[in-house]
Write a protein that holds these residues in place. Structure first.
Motif, short mmCIF file in Angstrom:
data_model
loop_
_atom_site.label_atom_id
_atom_site.label_comp_id
_atom_site.label_asym_id
_atom_site.label_seq_id
_atom_site.Cartn_x
_atom_site.Cartn_y
_atom_site.Cartn_z
N VAL A 54 0.87 -1.18 0.00
CA VAL A 54 0.00 0.00 0.00
C VAL A 54 0.90 1.23 0.00
O VAL A 54 1.78 1.36 0.86
N ILE A 55 0.69 2.12 -0.97
CA ILE A 55 1.47 3.35 -1.04
C ILE A 55 0.53 4.53 -0.83
O ILE A 55 -0.54 4.60 -1.45
N MET A 56 0.91 5.42 0.08
CA MET A 56 0.07 6.58 0.38
C MET A 56 0.93 7.83 0.34
O MET A 56 2.09 7.80 0.71
N LYS A 57 0.30 8.92 -0.11
CA LYS A 57 1.01 10.20 -0.14
C LYS A 57 0.14 11.28 0.45
O LYS A 57 -1.08 11.27 0.25
N ARG A 58 0.78 12.20 1.14
CA ARG A 58 0.03 13.37 1.60
C ARG A 58 0.95 14.58 1.66
O ARG A 58 2.05 14.53 2.22
#
Ligand SMILES: Nc1ncnc2c1ncn2[C@@H]1O[C@H](COP(=O)(O)OP(=O)(O)OP(=O)(O)O)[C@@H](O)[C@H]1O
Ligand SMILES: [Mg+2]
Length: 147
Positions: free
Chosen positions: A134-138
């Motif tokens: 799972v890759i998340m960006k913020r």
């Protein structure tokens, strides 16, 4: 995007390590000067992803979870959470709000929905019997967003 800093940790899929992952991401994200609400949302997104590794990927077994966090140019936080567990056969269905493969455990099927609402981007790659990433960006805005 240029990587300004990064950390990588791995830990066994023990439920005690969910709070460890929350603390680690909170300490790392502090370098991007987030607001209190931003840090809370990021910790929650990470804890949903790590819980999924513990309860779904390694259901009834144990395995390794990897957490990679990067501070990218433009004050963007990049997070990758990886397991070598059972994998997800239908990612689109898994990401639908209220879908759960474990209704008997009274799971709400909201983990991915929470990740998507708290992060700017969430992407999932998975291979059956090999694992899930799972890759998340913020993008972290300024503390002035705190009211
Ligand atoms: N790392 C993973 N490995 C294998 N399956 C996963 C993984 N993460 C999610 N899934 C699958 O995707 C489904 C949806 O995940 P999601 O987090 O949205 O809901 P949930 O975990 O079932 O419920 P909740 O998060 O509300 O307790 C899960 O029920 C599971 O089948
Ligand atoms: Mg979940």
């Amino acid at each position: 995007m240029k990587i300004l800093n990064e950390i990588k940790i791995s830990f066994p899929s023990n439920s005690r390590n969910e709070s460890l992952a929350r603390s680690v991401i909170s300490s790392f994200a502090a370098q991007l000067d987030p607001s209190v609400s931003e840090i809370g949302e990021i910790k929650t997104a990470v804890s949903e992803a790590v819980t999924n590794c513990i309860v779904h990927a390694y259901r009834g077994t144990h395995g390794k979870i990897e957490l990679l966090a990067r501070h990218l140019d433009g004050n963007v936080l990049y997070i990758k959470i990886r397991d070598n567990g059972c994998g997800i056969s239908d990612i689109k269905q898994a990401m639908e709000p209220l879908y759960t493969s474990a209704p008997e455990e009274e799971r709400a099927g909201l983990g991915f929905a929470v990740m998507e609402s708290f992060m700017d981007k969430v992407s999932v790659r998975s291979t059956c019997d090999k694992g899930t990433t799972v890759i998340m960006k913020r993008k972290i805005l300024s503390k002035q967003s705190d009211t």
